[in-house]
Design a protein around this motif. Structure first.
Motif, PDB file in Angstrom:
ATOM      1  N   ALA A   1       0.834  -1.196  -0.019  1.00 24.45           N
ATOM      2  CA  ALA A   1       0.046   0.024   0.054  1.00 24.45           C
ATOM      3  C   ALA A   1       0.786   1.178   0.012  1.00 24.45           C
ATOM      4  O   ALA A   1       1.750   1.332   0.778  1.00 24.45           O
ATOM      5  CB  ALA A   1      -0.913   0.080   1.389  1.00 24.45           C
ATOM      6  N   CYS A   2       0.403   2.227  -0.868  1.00 22.36           N
ATOM      7  CA  CYS A   2       1.231   3.683  -0.863  1.00 22.36           C
ATOM      8  C   CYS A   2       0.842   4.394   0.355  1.00 22.36           C
ATOM      9  O   CYS A   2      -0.464   4.580   0.530  1.00 22.36           O
ATOM     10  CB  CYS A   2       1.085   4.459  -2.205  1.00 22.36           C
ATOM     11  SG  CYS A   2       1.834   5.660  -2.144  1.00 22.36           S
ATOM     12  N   ARG A   3       1.644   4.858   0.853  1.00 19.54           N
ATOM     13  CA  ARG A   3       1.367   5.756   2.285  1.00 19.54           C
ATOM     14  C   ARG A   3       1.039   7.244   1.897  1.00 19.54           C
ATOM     15  O   ARG A   3       0.466   8.017   2.575  1.00 19.54           O
ATOM     16  CB  ARG A   3       2.449   5.807   3.237  1.00 19.54           C
ATOM     17  CG  ARG A   3       2.527   4.368   4.094  1.00 19.54           C
ATOM     18  CD  ARG A   3       3.837   4.265   5.030  1.00 19.54           C
ATOM     19  NE  ARG A   3       4.007   5.573   5.611  1.00 19.54           N
ATOM     20  CZ  ARG A   3       3.554   5.818   7.004  1.00 19.54           C
ATOM     21  NH1 ARG A   3       2.549   5.033   7.405  1.00 19.54           N
ATOM     22  NH2 ARG A   3       3.560   7.022   7.323  1.00 19.54           N
ATOM     23  N   SER A   4       1.252   7.488   0.635  1.00 18.26           N
ATOM     24  CA  SER A   4       0.918   8.964   0.107  1.00 18.26           C
ATOM     25  C   SER A   4      -0.349   8.836  -0.661  1.00 18.26           C
ATOM     26  O   SER A   4      -1.302   9.569  -0.076  1.00 18.26           O
ATOM     27  CB  SER A   4       1.963   9.181  -0.926  1.00 18.26           C
ATOM     28  OG  SER A   4       3.318   9.560  -0.348  1.00 18.26           O
ATOM     29  N   CYS A   5      -0.759   7.879  -1.463  1.00 18.82           N
ATOM     30  CA  CYS A   5      -1.809   7.947  -2.191  1.00 18.82           C
ATOM     31  C   CYS A   5      -2.731   6.840  -1.999  1.00 18.82           C
ATOM     32  O   CYS A   5      -3.853   6.743  -2.676  1.00 18.82           O
ATOM     33  CB  CYS A   5      -1.673   8.177  -3.529  1.00 18.82           C
ATOM     34  SG  CYS A   5      -0.936   6.739  -4.489  1.00 18.82           S
ATOM     35  N   HIS A   6      -2.319   5.853  -1.061  1.00 17.60           N
ATOM     36  CA  HIS A   6      -3.137   4.671  -0.629  1.00 17.60           C
ATOM     37  C   HIS A   6      -3.435   3.512  -1.868  1.00 17.60           C
ATOM     38  O   HIS A   6      -4.410   2.844  -1.726  1.00 17.60           O
ATOM     39  CB  HIS A   6      -4.411   4.885   0.089  1.00 17.60           C
ATOM     40  CG  HIS A   6      -4.173   5.939   1.353  1.00 17.60           C
ATOM     41  ND1 HIS A   6      -3.739   5.164   2.643  1.00 17.60           N
ATOM     42  CD2 HIS A   6      -3.945   6.934   1.669  1.00 17.60           C
ATOM     43  CE1 HIS A   6      -3.416   5.890   3.508  1.00 17.60           C
ATOM     44  NE2 HIS A   6      -3.583   7.236   2.657  1.00 17.60           N
TER      45      HIS A   6
ATOM     46  N   LEU B   1       9.114   2.093  -6.108  1.00 17.59           N
ATOM     47  CA  LEU B   1       8.150   3.253  -5.994  1.00 17.59           C
ATOM     48  C   LEU B   1       6.911   3.089  -6.710  1.00 17.59           C
ATOM     49  O   LEU B   1       6.562   2.366  -7.269  1.00 17.59           O
ATOM     50  CB  LEU B   1       8.807   4.209  -7.116  1.00 17.59           C
ATOM     51  CG  LEU B   1      10.368   4.886  -6.978  1.00 17.59           C
ATOM     52  CD1 LEU B   1      10.879   5.591  -7.841  1.00 17.59           C
ATOM     53  CD2 LEU B   1      10.354   5.467  -5.635  1.00 17.59           C
ATOM     54  N   CYS B   2       5.924   3.745  -6.178  1.00 20.88           N
ATOM     55  CA  CYS B   2       4.603   3.876  -6.323  1.00 20.88           C
ATOM     56  C   CYS B   2       4.393   4.184  -7.679  1.00 20.88           C
ATOM     57  O   CYS B   2       4.597   5.139  -8.263  1.00 20.88           O
ATOM     58  CB  CYS B   2       3.685   4.805  -5.490  1.00 20.88           C
ATOM     59  SG  CYS B   2       1.917   4.954  -5.834  1.00 20.88           S
ATOM     60  N   PRO B   3       3.568   3.044  -8.534  1.00 19.93           N
ATOM     61  CA  PRO B   3       3.421   3.459  -9.986  1.00 19.93           C
ATOM     62  C   PRO B   3       2.566   4.732 -10.343  1.00 19.93           C
ATOM     63  O   PRO B   3       2.437   5.236 -11.468  1.00 19.93           O
ATOM     64  CB  PRO B   3       2.699   2.163 -10.334  1.00 19.93           C
ATOM     65  CG  PRO B   3       2.131   1.346  -9.156  1.00 19.93           C
ATOM     66  CD  PRO B   3       3.143   1.988  -7.950  1.00 19.93           C
ATOM     67  N   ARG B   4       1.580   4.994  -9.154  1.00 15.84           N
ATOM     68  CA  ARG B   4       0.752   6.068  -9.698  1.00 15.84           C
ATOM     69  C   ARG B   4       1.454   7.631  -9.045  1.00 15.84           C
ATOM     70  O   ARG B   4       1.498   8.400  -9.911  1.00 15.84           O
ATOM     71  CB  ARG B   4      -0.533   6.135  -8.579  1.00 15.84           C
ATOM     72  CG  ARG B   4      -1.581   7.128  -9.055  1.00 15.84           C
ATOM     73  CD  ARG B   4      -3.061   6.437  -8.706  1.00 15.84           C
ATOM     74  NE  ARG B   4      -3.160   6.582  -7.234  1.00 15.84           N
ATOM     75  CZ  ARG B   4      -4.397   5.823  -6.684  1.00 15.84           C
ATOM     76  NH1 ARG B   4      -5.283   5.769  -7.762  1.00 15.84           N
ATOM     77  NH2 ARG B   4      -4.394   5.642  -5.527  1.00 15.84           N
ATOM     78  N   CYS B   5       2.058   7.660  -7.788  1.00 13.52           N
ATOM     79  CA  CYS B   5       2.330   8.688  -7.355  1.00 13.52           C
ATOM     80  C   CYS B   5       3.886   8.935  -7.315  1.00 13.52           C
ATOM     81  O   CYS B   5       4.649   9.912  -7.025  1.00 13.52           O
ATOM     82  CB  CYS B   5       1.791   9.505  -6.184  1.00 13.52           C
ATOM     83  SG  CYS B   5       2.398   8.605  -4.794  1.00 13.52           S
ATOM     84  N   GLY B   6       4.720   7.825  -7.389  1.00 18.00           N
ATOM     85  CA  GLY B   6       6.122   7.984  -7.394  1.00 18.00           C
ATOM     86  C   GLY B   6       6.755   7.856  -5.973  1.00 18.00           C
ATOM     87  O   GLY B   6       7.920   8.132  -5.737  1.00 18.00           O
TER      88      GLY B   6
HETATM   89 ZN   LIG Z   1       1.162   6.526  -4.350  1.00 17.22          ZN
END
Ligand SMILES: [Zn+2]
Length: 208
Positions: free
Chosen positions: A15-20, A35-40
């Motif tokens: 789970a991304c802690r920035s954009c979930h 890295l998060c594929p959506r927000c990096g």
């Molecule tokens: Zn993210």
């Protein structure tokens, strides 16, 4: 509620802690930076070095707790006489003056709650390190409460600030914050960082 569902880690999800966003990383290696594929944002299955970092902050807070309670938190000068008060002597003073609700508020906010927070975090760390499976949902709830209480621990600093402001209005007395107030603020901030660095998802991990 108490039934244990598989964790995201066990399903190889992060789970991304920035954009979930919940994503499945190409390869799960502890060292590789994913890295998060959506927000990096950098992705971690668990906060890195959560247990060691939380222990360090908790031990620092326990040590700072001693001068915070032993050193004077206020210095009142009235008609040439100076009176130094620690948190406890302040509480005792308010009890003797009949202002026991104020004494109770200061005692709970400044002595009881900071120590309780440290004891709860210590318990959570030990239980996670021992791989305890006992009442996981309740322990997660305990963590959530501990983290939420953080903002109220600064109450004492507000009390000192208000006292300083009130007494400054009168010309006959001066009140200053003592060194104890600095240590007290350090305890509160260190405990807040300790609560933030603890990863509650560790509670749900099975011991390997
Ligand atoms: Zn993210």
């Amino acid at each position: 509620m108490s039934e244990r569902l598989p964790t995201a880690k066990e399903l190889s999800l992060i789970a991304c802690r920035s954009c979930h966003l919940l994503s499945r990383p190409p390869s799960v290696e502890e060292s590789a930076q994913i890295l998060c594929p959506r927000c990096g944002a950098p992705l971690h299955q668990r906060k890195p070095n959560s247990i060691a970092r939380t222990w360090a902050l908790i031990l620092a807070a326990y040590i700072l707790y001693i001068p915070a309670n032993v050193l004077p938190i206020t210095k009142v000068t009235s008609l040439g006489k100076t009176q130094l008060d620690t948190i406890m002597s302040g509480v005792i003073y308010f009890v003797h003056s009949g202002m026991w609700p104020l004494a109770l508020v200061i005692f709970i906010a400044s002595v009881f709650v900071p120590l309780l927070k440290l004891l709860i975090l210590t318990y959570l760390l030990i239980s996670v390190q021992r791989g305890s499976t006992w009442r996981r949902a309740d322990r997660t709830r305990l963590y959530r409460i501990t983290e939420a209480v953080g903002r109220w621990s600064m109450l004492d600093i507000y009390v000192v600030t208000i006292l300083v402001a009130l007494v400054a209005l009168g010309a006959f007395a001066t009140i200053e914050a003592g060194l104890g107030a600095v240590f007290f603020a350090a305890v509160v901030v260190t405990t807040m960082f300790a609560a933030m660095s603890f990863d509650p998802r560790l509670i749900w991990d099975e011991r390997k």
